[in-house]
Motif scaffolding. Sequence first.
Motif, PDB file in Angstrom:
ATOM      1  N   CYS A 185       0.843  -1.156  -0.282  1.00  0.00           N
ATOM      2  CA  CYS A 185       0.541  -0.716   0.047  1.00  0.00           C
ATOM      3  C   CYS A 185       0.782   1.443  -0.498  1.00  0.00           C
ATOM      4  CB  CYS A 185      -0.955   0.191   1.140  1.00  0.00           C
ATOM      5  SG  CYS A 185      -2.602  -1.150   1.267  1.00  0.00           S
ATOM      6  N   ALA A 186       1.549   1.685   0.577  1.00  0.00           N
ATOM      7  CA  ALA A 186       3.142   2.591   0.875  1.00  0.00           C
ATOM      8  C   ALA A 186       3.933   2.669  -0.455  1.00  0.00           C
ATOM      9  CB  ALA A 186       4.104   2.088   1.910  1.00  0.00           C
ATOM     10  N   GLN A 187       3.837   1.902  -1.251  1.00  0.00           N
ATOM     11  CA  GLN A 187       4.743   1.751  -2.410  1.00  0.00           C
ATOM     12  C   GLN A 187       3.745   1.956  -3.422  1.00  0.00           C
ATOM     13  OE1 GLN A 187       6.056  -1.972  -3.204  1.00  0.00           O
ATOM     14  NE2 GLN A 187       7.631  -1.595  -0.645  1.00  0.00           N
ATOM     15  N   GLU A 188       2.156   1.941  -3.288  1.00  0.00           N
ATOM     16  CA  GLU A 188       0.680   1.684  -4.517  1.00  0.00           C
ATOM     17  C   GLU A 188       0.956   3.358  -4.359  1.00  0.00           C
ATOM     18  OE1 GLU A 188      -1.296   0.433  -7.276  1.00  0.00           O
ATOM     19  OE2 GLU A 188       0.461  -0.153  -6.621  1.00  0.00           O
ATOM     20  N   LEU A 189       0.830   4.039  -2.970  1.00  0.00           N
ATOM     21  CA  LEU A 189       0.413   5.811  -2.992  1.00  0.00           C
ATOM     22  C   LEU A 189       1.437   5.954  -3.924  1.00  0.00           C
ATOM     23  CD1 LEU A 189      -0.338   5.940   0.696  1.00  0.00           C
ATOM     24  CD2 LEU A 189      -2.079   5.723  -0.920  1.00  0.00           C
ATOM     25  N   ALA A 190       2.601   5.461  -3.757  1.00  0.00           N
ATOM     26  CA  ALA A 190       3.857   6.335  -4.709  1.00  0.00           C
ATOM     27  C   ALA A 190       4.247   6.023  -5.944  1.00  0.00           C
ATOM     28  CB  ALA A 190       5.336   6.136  -3.954  1.00  0.00           C
ATOM     29  N   ALA A 191       3.462   5.469  -6.739  1.00  0.00           N
ATOM     30  CA  ALA A 191       3.465   4.611  -8.140  1.00  0.00           C
ATOM     31  C   ALA A 191       3.053   5.365  -8.894  1.00  0.00           C
ATOM     32  CB  ALA A 191       3.158   3.560  -8.099  1.00  0.00           C
TER      33      ALA A 191
ATOM     34  N   GLY B 252      -1.682   2.906 -13.572  1.00  0.00           N
ATOM     35  CA  GLY B 252      -1.705   1.350 -15.072  1.00  0.00           C
ATOM     36  C   GLY B 252      -1.189   2.142 -15.826  1.00  0.00           C
ATOM     37  N   GLU B 253      -1.392   1.394 -17.413  1.00  0.00           N
ATOM     38  CA  GLU B 253      -0.711   2.240 -18.285  1.00  0.00           C
ATOM     39  C   GLU B 253      -2.742   2.302 -18.851  1.00  0.00           C
ATOM     40  OE1 GLU B 253       1.453   0.120 -20.972  1.00  0.00           O
ATOM     41  OE2 GLU B 253       2.982   0.496 -20.234  1.00  0.00           O
ATOM     42  N   ARG B 254      -2.747   0.882 -18.210  1.00  0.00           N
ATOM     43  CA  ARG B 254      -4.719   1.066 -18.546  1.00  0.00           C
ATOM     44  C   ARG B 254      -5.806   1.313 -17.645  1.00  0.00           C
ATOM     45  NH1 ARG B 254      -5.848  -4.691 -19.736  1.00  0.00           N
ATOM     46  NH2 ARG B 254      -7.675  -4.427 -21.496  1.00  0.00           N
ATOM     47  N   ALA B 255      -5.403   2.319 -17.200  1.00  0.00           N
ATOM     48  CA  ALA B 255      -6.149   2.230 -15.734  1.00  0.00           C
ATOM     49  C   ALA B 255      -7.054   4.078 -16.784  1.00  0.00           C
ATOM     50  CB  ALA B 255      -4.871   3.188 -14.755  1.00  0.00           C
ATOM     51  N   THR B 256      -8.447   3.804 -15.903  1.00  0.00           N
ATOM     52  CA  THR B 256      -9.488   4.627 -16.207  1.00  0.00           C
ATOM     53  C   THR B 256      -9.211   6.409 -15.705  1.00  0.00           C
ATOM     54  OG1 THR B 256     -10.423   4.383 -13.966  1.00  0.00           O
ATOM     55  CG2 THR B 256     -11.631   3.140 -15.701  1.00  0.00           C
ATOM     56  N   SER B 257      -9.940   7.365 -16.603  1.00  0.00           N
ATOM     57  CA  SER B 257      -9.354   8.524 -15.763  1.00  0.00           C
ATOM     58  C   SER B 257     -10.206   9.338 -14.621  1.00  0.00           C
ATOM     59  CB  SER B 257     -10.575   9.363 -17.173  1.00  0.00           C
ATOM     60  OG  SER B 257     -11.788   9.384 -16.693  1.00  0.00           O
ATOM     61  N   LEU B 258     -10.359   7.901 -14.328  1.00  0.00           N
ATOM     62  CA  LEU B 258     -11.075   8.583 -12.906  1.00  0.00           C
ATOM     63  C   LEU B 258      -9.981   7.606 -11.749  1.00  0.00           C
ATOM     64  CD1 LEU B 258     -12.864  10.028 -10.467  1.00  0.00           C
ATOM     65  CD2 LEU B 258     -14.001   7.833 -10.555  1.00  0.00           C
ATOM     66  N   GLU B 259      -9.155   6.288 -12.097  1.00  0.00           N
ATOM     67  CA  GLU B 259      -8.357   6.237 -11.519  1.00  0.00           C
ATOM     68  C   GLU B 259      -6.879   7.186 -11.596  1.00  0.00           C
ATOM     69  OE1 GLU B 259      -6.970   1.420 -11.383  1.00  0.00           O
ATOM     70  OE2 GLU B 259      -8.477   1.509 -13.319  1.00  0.00           O
ATOM     71  N   ARG B 260      -6.614   7.257 -12.369  1.00  0.00           N
ATOM     72  CA  ARG B 260      -5.427   8.338 -12.979  1.00  0.00           C
ATOM     73  C   ARG B 260      -5.476   9.653 -12.089  1.00  0.00           C
ATOM     74  NH1 ARG B 260      -2.638   7.072 -17.562  1.00  0.00           N
ATOM     75  NH2 ARG B 260      -3.129   5.204 -19.088  1.00  0.00           N
TER      76      ARG B 260
ATOM     77  N   TYR C 277      -4.916   8.659  -8.293  1.00  0.00           N
ATOM     78  CA  TYR C 277      -3.524   8.213  -8.130  1.00  0.00           C
ATOM     79  C   TYR C 277      -2.540   9.780  -7.824  1.00  0.00           C
ATOM     80  CZ  TYR C 277      -3.178   3.490  -8.228  1.00  0.00           C
ATOM     81  OH  TYR C 277      -3.498   1.751  -7.543  1.00  0.00           O
ATOM     82  N   LYS C 278      -2.877  10.140  -8.625  1.00  0.00           N
ATOM     83  CA  LYS C 278      -1.994  11.992  -8.662  1.00  0.00           C
ATOM     84  C   LYS C 278      -2.763  12.557  -7.145  1.00  0.00           C
ATOM     85  CE  LYS C 278      -2.167  15.259 -11.810  1.00  0.00           C
ATOM     86  NZ  LYS C 278      -1.059  14.896 -11.857  1.00  0.00           N
ATOM     87  N   VAL C 279      -3.681  12.238  -6.193  1.00  0.00           N
ATOM     88  CA  VAL C 279      -4.019  12.674  -4.921  1.00  0.00           C
ATOM     89  C   VAL C 279      -2.836  11.734  -4.269  1.00  0.00           C
ATOM     90  CG1 VAL C 279      -6.050  12.290  -3.333  1.00  0.00           C
ATOM     91  CG2 VAL C 279      -6.243  13.028  -5.336  1.00  0.00           C
ATOM     92  N   PHE C 280      -3.001  10.566  -5.066  1.00  0.00           N
ATOM     93  CA  PHE C 280      -2.420   9.342  -3.628  1.00  0.00           C
ATOM     94  C   PHE C 280      -0.744   9.528  -3.884  1.00  0.00           C
ATOM     95  CE2 PHE C 280      -4.718   5.341  -4.807  1.00  0.00           C
ATOM     96  CZ  PHE C 280      -6.077   5.754  -3.569  1.00  0.00           C
TER      97      PHE C 280
ATOM     98  N   ARG D  99       3.832  12.479  -1.091  1.00  0.00           N
ATOM     99  CA  ARG D  99       4.975  13.265  -0.632  1.00  0.00           C
ATOM    100  C   ARG D  99       4.839  13.606   0.758  1.00  0.00           C
ATOM    101  NH1 ARG D  99       4.295  13.715  -6.426  1.00  0.00           N
ATOM    102  NH2 ARG D  99       2.915  15.251  -6.230  1.00  0.00           N
ATOM    103  N   HIS D 100       3.808  13.831   0.434  1.00  0.00           N
ATOM    104  CA  HIS D 100       3.503  14.464   2.359  1.00  0.00           C
ATOM    105  C   HIS D 100       4.314  13.919   3.609  1.00  0.00           C
ATOM    106  CE1 HIS D 100       1.843  16.710   5.854  1.00  0.00           C
ATOM    107  NE2 HIS D 100       1.123  16.365   5.875  1.00  0.00           N
ATOM    108  N   LEU D 101       3.960  12.894   3.475  1.00  0.00           N
ATOM    109  CA  LEU D 101       4.171  11.810   4.341  1.00  0.00           C
ATOM    110  C   LEU D 101       6.026  11.572   4.328  1.00  0.00           C
ATOM    111  CD1 LEU D 101       1.780   8.837   4.497  1.00  0.00           C
ATOM    112  CD2 LEU D 101       1.585  10.120   6.467  1.00  0.00           C
ATOM    113  N   ASP D 102       6.048  11.633   3.230  1.00  0.00           N
ATOM    114  CA  ASP D 102       7.598  11.241   3.082  1.00  0.00           C
ATOM    115  C   ASP D 102       8.623  12.856   3.748  1.00  0.00           C
ATOM    116  OD1 ASP D 102      10.077  10.279   1.818  1.00  0.00           O
ATOM    117  OD2 ASP D 102      10.590  11.907   0.676  1.00  0.00           O
ATOM    118  N   ALA D 103       7.311  14.018   3.235  1.00  0.00           N
ATOM    119  CA  ALA D 103       7.970  15.556   3.982  1.00  0.00           C
ATOM    120  C   ALA D 103       8.195  15.313   5.171  1.00  0.00           C
ATOM    121  CB  ALA D 103       7.975  16.844   3.027  1.00  0.00           C
ATOM    122  N   ALA D 104       7.246  15.095   5.945  1.00  0.00           N
ATOM    123  CA  ALA D 104       7.171  14.977   7.347  1.00  0.00           C
ATOM    124  C   ALA D 104       7.863  14.001   8.078  1.00  0.00           C
ATOM    125  CB  ALA D 104       5.820  14.655   7.451  1.00  0.00           C
ATOM    126  N   GLY D 105       8.362  13.064   7.453  1.00  0.00           N
ATOM    127  CA  GLY D 105       9.197  12.201   8.070  1.00  0.00           C
ATOM    128  C   GLY D 105       8.243  10.648   8.904  1.00  0.00           C
TER     129      GLY D 105
END
Length: 236
Positions: free
Chosen positions: A86-92, A95-103, A106-109, A114-120
């Motif tokens: 899950c942690a890796q998927e948030l930053a990934a 997929g190439e065949r993802a729907t527009s809503l999924e895309r 994933y931008k929000v993910f 990035r917020h989690l990473d910046a906050a440690g």
Amino acid sequence: MRSALLSNEKSCSIVSRDDLTVRQRAVLFALLGEARQVANPELEQLIGVRLDGADRRQLNARKYVESTKVGRAYVHELSDAGWRWCAQELAAPPGERATSLERAHYKVFGLFARHLDAAGLTLADIVGPASDAPASTAGNAAGADAADADAADLTASIETRYRSLAATAGEFVSLRELRLRLADRSRPDVDAALTTMFTAQRINLIPQSNQRALTDADREAALRIGGEHKHLISIE
């Protein structure tokens, strides 16, 4: 998240980079959000699907989900590997065949990751079991007040008994030793109090780095939070 990951039956045939279907990814994120064991009937209420058949076997085989049959229904919980996925998927990227809503999701993910990473921070720092909704009737409100008072008393007991073990504030002591001094309180109550205190950042819980040093009693006393078994506690 639910609308993006479970848009329709057709989208469930689409696979991600590691060959997980949208349905399987939805289950993983749902279990992440609950951060506890979830039975199939409740999982269906949450996201509209159960984890059964080939989907369950695949997620179990990949060790992303731990499933146990209780009565006639399976109960599922995210494993350590599932938390990492899950942690890796948030930053990934999607997929190439993802729907527009999924895309879009994933931008929000990505922003979230990035917020989690910046906050440690990690997912374990912010994800925990949801609290029960407050009662609406006077009788239930009184019961809730009593429960709150009992929880506050247990929290104070945990802090007092920790300080009787630690030589200085912030020193790590074993949960096994702390539990011995809380033997008058039930294990579920202590676990719930520790989880609440950890989520509120009132205590720090970490795994024992040297796993070989753990005794069977240490392992039994561990508290599982954020996909990890925590063996040591400190309080400032």
